[in-house]
Motif scaffolding. Structure first.
Motif, PDB file in Angstrom:
ATOM      1  N   GLY A 104      10.659  -9.133  -6.986  1.00 49.47           N
ATOM      2  CA  GLY A 104      10.217 -10.516  -7.186  1.00 49.47           C
ATOM      3  C   GLY A 104       8.792 -10.774  -6.771  1.00 49.47           C
ATOM      4  O   GLY A 104       8.348 -11.922  -6.752  1.00 49.47           O
ATOM      5  N   ILE A 105       8.035  -9.721  -6.444  1.00 52.23           N
ATOM      6  CA  ILE A 105       6.655  -9.906  -5.980  1.00 52.23           C
ATOM      7  C   ILE A 105       5.713  -9.735  -7.162  1.00 52.23           C
ATOM      8  O   ILE A 105       5.675  -8.678  -7.795  1.00 52.23           O
ATOM      9  N   PRO A 106       4.953 -10.765  -7.526  1.00 56.87           N
ATOM     10  CA  PRO A 106       4.047 -10.666  -8.677  1.00 56.87           C
ATOM     11  C   PRO A 106       2.850  -9.784  -8.370  1.00 56.87           C
ATOM     12  O   PRO A 106       2.593  -9.427  -7.218  1.00 56.87           O
ATOM     13  N   THR A 107       2.131  -9.425  -9.392  1.00 57.49           N
ATOM     14  CA  THR A 107       0.919  -8.628  -9.232  1.00 57.49           C
ATOM     15  C   THR A 107      -0.074  -9.370  -8.350  1.00 57.49           C
ATOM     16  O   THR A 107      -0.392 -10.533  -8.589  1.00 57.49           O
ATOM     17  N   THR A 108      -0.536  -8.727  -7.320  1.00 62.25           N
ATOM     18  CA  THR A 108      -1.436  -9.374  -6.367  1.00 62.25           C
ATOM     19  C   THR A 108      -2.231  -8.325  -5.609  1.00 62.25           C
ATOM     20  O   THR A 108      -1.787  -7.176  -5.464  1.00 62.25           O
ATOM     21  N   GLU A 109      -3.383  -8.714  -5.147  1.00 59.06           N
ATOM     22  CA  GLU A 109      -4.190  -7.855  -4.278  1.00 59.06           C
ATOM     23  C   GLU A 109      -4.041  -8.248  -2.824  1.00 59.06           C
ATOM     24  O   GLU A 109      -4.748  -7.740  -1.960  1.00 59.06           O
ATOM     25  N   ASP A 110      -3.098  -9.168  -2.544  1.00 61.02           N
ATOM     26  CA  ASP A 110      -2.880  -9.598  -1.166  1.00 61.02           C
ATOM     27  C   ASP A 110      -2.397  -8.443  -0.307  1.00 61.02           C
ATOM     28  O   ASP A 110      -1.773  -7.486  -0.786  1.00 61.02           O
ATOM     29  N   GLU A 111      -2.668  -8.561   1.001  1.00 60.70           N
ATOM     30  CA  GLU A 111      -2.132  -7.605   1.950  1.00 60.70           C
ATOM     31  C   GLU A 111      -0.816  -8.130   2.517  1.00 60.70           C
ATOM     32  O   GLU A 111      -0.579  -9.344   2.572  1.00 60.70           O
ATOM     33  N   PHE A 112       0.016  -7.202   2.966  1.00 58.88           N
ATOM     34  CA  PHE A 112       1.340  -7.536   3.461  1.00 58.88           C
ATOM     35  C   PHE A 112       1.545  -6.968   4.863  1.00 58.88           C
ATOM     36  O   PHE A 112       0.817  -6.085   5.314  1.00 58.88           O
ATOM     37  N   LEU A 113       2.578  -7.512   5.533  1.00 59.43           N
ATOM     38  CA  LEU A 113       3.022  -7.020   6.828  1.00 59.43           C
ATOM     39  C   LEU A 113       4.524  -6.820   6.792  1.00 59.43           C
ATOM     40  O   LEU A 113       5.239  -7.498   6.045  1.00 59.43           O
ATOM     41  N   LEU A 114       5.014  -5.908   7.620  1.00 59.01           N
ATOM     42  CA  LEU A 114       6.444  -5.763   7.857  1.00 59.01           C
ATOM     43  C   LEU A 114       6.749  -6.192   9.280  1.00 59.01           C
ATOM     44  O   LEU A 114       6.024  -5.837  10.214  1.00 59.01           O
ATOM     45  N   CYS A 115       7.807  -6.984   9.484  1.00 62.87           N
ATOM     46  CA  CYS A 115       8.239  -7.400  10.815  1.00 62.87           C
ATOM     47  C   CYS A 115       9.720  -7.051  10.973  1.00 62.87           C
ATOM     48  O   CYS A 115      10.515  -7.291  10.073  1.00 62.87           O
ATOM     49  N   TYR A 116      10.060  -6.488  12.124  1.00 61.37           N
ATOM     50  CA  TYR A 116      11.452  -6.174  12.445  1.00 61.37           C
ATOM     51  C   TYR A 116      11.954  -7.244  13.402  1.00 61.37           C
ATOM     52  O   TYR A 116      11.421  -7.401  14.494  1.00 61.37           O
ATOM     53  N   TYR A 117      13.008  -7.957  13.000  1.00 64.55           N
ATOM     54  CA  TYR A 117      13.579  -9.018  13.833  1.00 64.55           C
ATOM     55  C   TYR A 117      14.866  -8.529  14.479  1.00 64.55           C
ATOM     56  O   TYR A 117      15.788  -8.075  13.798  1.00 64.55           O
ATOM     57  N   SER A 118      14.918  -8.635  15.825  1.00 70.63           N
ATOM     58  CA  SER A 118      16.095  -8.230  16.586  1.00 70.63           C
ATOM     59  C   SER A 118      16.996  -9.432  16.809  1.00 70.63           C
ATOM     60  O   SER A 118      16.571 -10.425  17.411  1.00 70.63           O
ATOM     61  N   ASN A 119      18.246  -9.325  16.359  1.00 67.46           N
ATOM     62  CA  ASN A 119      19.198 -10.404  16.580  1.00 67.46           C
ATOM     63  C   ASN A 119      19.583 -10.506  18.055  1.00 67.46           C
ATOM     64  O   ASN A 119      19.781 -11.596  18.585  1.00 67.46           O
ATOM     65  N   SER A 120      19.676  -9.373  18.738  1.00 57.26           N
ATOM     66  CA  SER A 120      20.057  -9.377  20.148  1.00 57.26           C
ATOM     67  C   SER A 120      18.990 -10.020  21.020  1.00 57.26           C
ATOM     68  O   SER A 120      19.290 -10.774  21.951  1.00 57.26           O
ATOM     69  N   LEU A 121      17.708  -9.727  20.728  1.00 62.78           N
ATOM     70  CA  LEU A 121      16.603 -10.251  21.533  1.00 62.78           C
ATOM     71  C   LEU A 121      16.031 -11.544  20.966  1.00 62.78           C
ATOM     72  O   LEU A 121      15.143 -12.142  21.574  1.00 62.78           O
ATOM     73  N   ARG A 122      16.512 -11.942  19.789  1.00 63.20           N
ATOM     74  CA  ARG A 122      16.095 -13.199  19.147  1.00 63.20           C
ATOM     75  C   ARG A 122      14.577 -13.278  18.993  1.00 63.20           C
ATOM     76  O   ARG A 122      13.960 -14.302  19.256  1.00 63.20           O
ATOM     77  N   SER A 123      13.969 -12.186  18.560  1.00 68.77           N
ATOM     78  CA  SER A 123      12.516 -12.166  18.434  1.00 68.77           C
ATOM     79  C   SER A 123      12.090 -10.983  17.577  1.00 68.77           C
ATOM     80  O   SER A 123      12.866 -10.060  17.315  1.00 68.77           O
ATOM     81  N   VAL A 124      10.836 -11.035  17.154  1.00 65.84           N
ATOM     82  CA  VAL A 124      10.231  -9.913  16.442  1.00 65.84           C
ATOM     83  C   VAL A 124       9.906  -8.821  17.459  1.00 65.84           C
ATOM     84  O   VAL A 124       9.252  -9.077  18.470  1.00 65.84           O
ATOM     85  N   VAL A 125      10.355  -7.596  17.205  1.00 61.49           N
ATOM     86  CA  VAL A 125      10.134  -6.509  18.164  1.00 61.49           C
ATOM     87  C   VAL A 125       9.266  -5.401  17.589  1.00 61.49           C
ATOM     88  O   VAL A 125       8.979  -4.417  18.275  1.00 61.49           O
ATOM     89  N   GLY A 126       8.846  -5.550  16.351  1.00 60.77           N
ATOM     90  CA  GLY A 126       7.956  -4.572  15.746  1.00 60.77           C
ATOM     91  C   GLY A 126       7.228  -5.188  14.581  1.00 60.77           C
ATOM     92  O   GLY A 126       7.785  -6.010  13.847  1.00 60.77           O
ATOM     93  N   ILE A 127       5.967  -4.805  14.417  1.00 65.58           N
ATOM     94  CA  ILE A 127       5.155  -5.351  13.320  1.00 65.58           C
ATOM     95  C   ILE A 127       4.209  -4.253  12.842  1.00 65.58           C
ATOM     96  O   ILE A 127       3.673  -3.487  13.647  1.00 65.58           O
ATOM     97  N   SER A 128       4.044  -4.140  11.541  1.00 64.04           N
ATOM     98  CA  SER A 128       3.218  -3.081  10.974  1.00 64.04           C
ATOM     99  C   SER A 128       1.761  -3.517  10.860  1.00 64.04           C
ATOM    100  O   SER A 128       1.427  -4.693  11.054  1.00 64.04           O
ATOM    101  N   ARG A 129       0.922  -2.566  10.523  1.00 63.86           N
ATOM    102  CA  ARG A 129      -0.447  -2.892  10.153  1.00 63.86           C
ATOM    103  C   ARG A 129      -0.456  -3.489   8.743  1.00 63.86           C
ATOM    104  O   ARG A 129       0.460  -3.254   7.964  1.00 63.86           O
TER     105      ARG A 129
END
Length: 352
Positions: free
Chosen positions: A306-331
């Motif tokens: 569902g992602i259209p053609t774009t030159e935008d940059e993206f990030l990945l975030c890992y969300y922990s349900n146990s810690l209720r927070s983001v615990v990892g983020i990519s470049r």
């Protein structure tokens, strides 16, 4: 907040900007640069804590805000997200709103978020009187009041109340803080751990340029020096190892040995400049989408159709349900987008 003395070379300094403003049901002004100190290059802020009072709390407004972001939250996210700030928490209690923003690179180090609200009210000079008699209030600190009273003004002016009531000007808008008490060491208690953070007030002022309310906003900027409890992210996401198929992107990640994983953990794909953790353009439940796991290297796939053609940059975030927070983020990275199609399964989407 616990007051401790720093020791060792690994301390970090964070700059926190705190805002309090009774907005008297007004909509946000067009320019918040002065309030948020956006043009002050010397601050290099890391966190915003914004408290607003007397938001429009009519039944229609409350119902709308329950389904969508209120106008102030949306406006603040629009202003701060291009500067790499993400909304990490908010509390709404009738006409009172508390918002917390942090630069996205700090997200893996902000864990187990919790909020608590207590209805109360202390006005003007009553605060000074209450501090003399209330043992708890006496523990709160405040900077010197070097700015004029912030209430009550005629709207859209710097003139104090000219109505028939002619209310006496007062400092009703204040920022106080308390450092959490440490237990006292005694003959039957162990010695306290070495101190590891401190808080200092850099500035405390009002902002007279705003006239939408009969109150003027007040801000305080603090320096927080601390030793992080988490020295490295619990999850390391590896966009350099990702590869794409027709509709899917494979993502690799590793975790620390003590990470409390859960089948309800999820990985979100975001455009750089995300406003809050719900701004993902795609996501994957870790438990459902994992395709391999070996030597602490895990792989999951994320739908990118569902992602259209774009030159935008993206990030990945890992969300922990146990810690209720983001615990990892990519470049930041770029991906080749897939073709557009609807989600045929209509899966439940994670909401924070």
């Amino acid at each position: 907040m616990s007051s401790r003395k720093l020791s060792g070379p690994k301390g970090r300094r964070l700059s926190i900007h705190v805002v309090t403003w009774n907005v008297a049901s007004a909509a946000p002004p067009l320019d918040l640069s002065d309030l948020l100190q956006l043009n002050n290059q010397n601050l290099n802020l890391d966190i915003y804590i914004i408290g607003l009072q007397e938001l429009n709390s009519g039944i229609i407004s409350l119902l709308s805000d329950a389904a969508f972001n209120d106008s102030w939250s949306s406006f603040l996210m629009d202003v701060l997200s291009p500067l790499s700030f993400v909304k990490v928490s908010h509390v709404r209690m009738q006409g009172i709103l508390l918002l917390v923003f942090a630069k996205y690179q700090h997200l893996p180090y902000i864990q187990i978020l919790s909020t608590k609200s207590t209805p109360t009210g202390l006005f003007g000079y009553w605060l000074s009187i209450a501090k003399k008699h209330d043992p708890l209030l006496r523990e709160f600190q405040e900077g010197r009041l070097l700015f004029p009273p912030t209430y009550k003004f005629d709207r859209n002016s710097n003139d104090y109340d000219t109505s028939e009531k002619k209310r006496k000007p007062a400092w009703t808008d204040r920022i106080l803080w308390r450092l959490k008490r440490q237990p006292q060491a005694g003959p039957d208690t162990p010695r306290l751990p070495a101190p590891d953070f401190s808080l200092s007030l850099r500035s405390y002022s009002s902002h007279m340029v705003y006239g939408i309310s009969d109150h003027k906003p007040v801000t305080g900027t603090f320096d927080l020096e601390l030793k992080p409890l988490v020295s490295a992210p619990l999850i390391v996401l590896m966009p350099e190892d990702l590869w794409t198929m027709e509709n899917d992107m494979m993502v690799g990640y590793s975790s620390t040995s003590d990470f409390p994983s859960s089948p309800w953990d999820w990985i979100g794909l975001y455009k750089v400049g995300l406003r809050d953790i719900n701004d993902y353009v795609s996501y994957a439940w870790v438990g459902d989408s994992q395709v391999s796991c070996s030597n602490n290297l895990n792989q999951v796939y994320i739908d990118i159709s569902g992602i259209p053609t774009t030159e935008d940059e993206f990030l990945l975030c890992y969300y922990s349900n146990s810690l209720r927070s983001v615990v990892g983020i990519s470049r930041p990275f770029q991906i080749p987008p897939g073709s557009l199609r609807e989600d045929p399964l209509g899966e439940a989407q994670p909401q924070i």
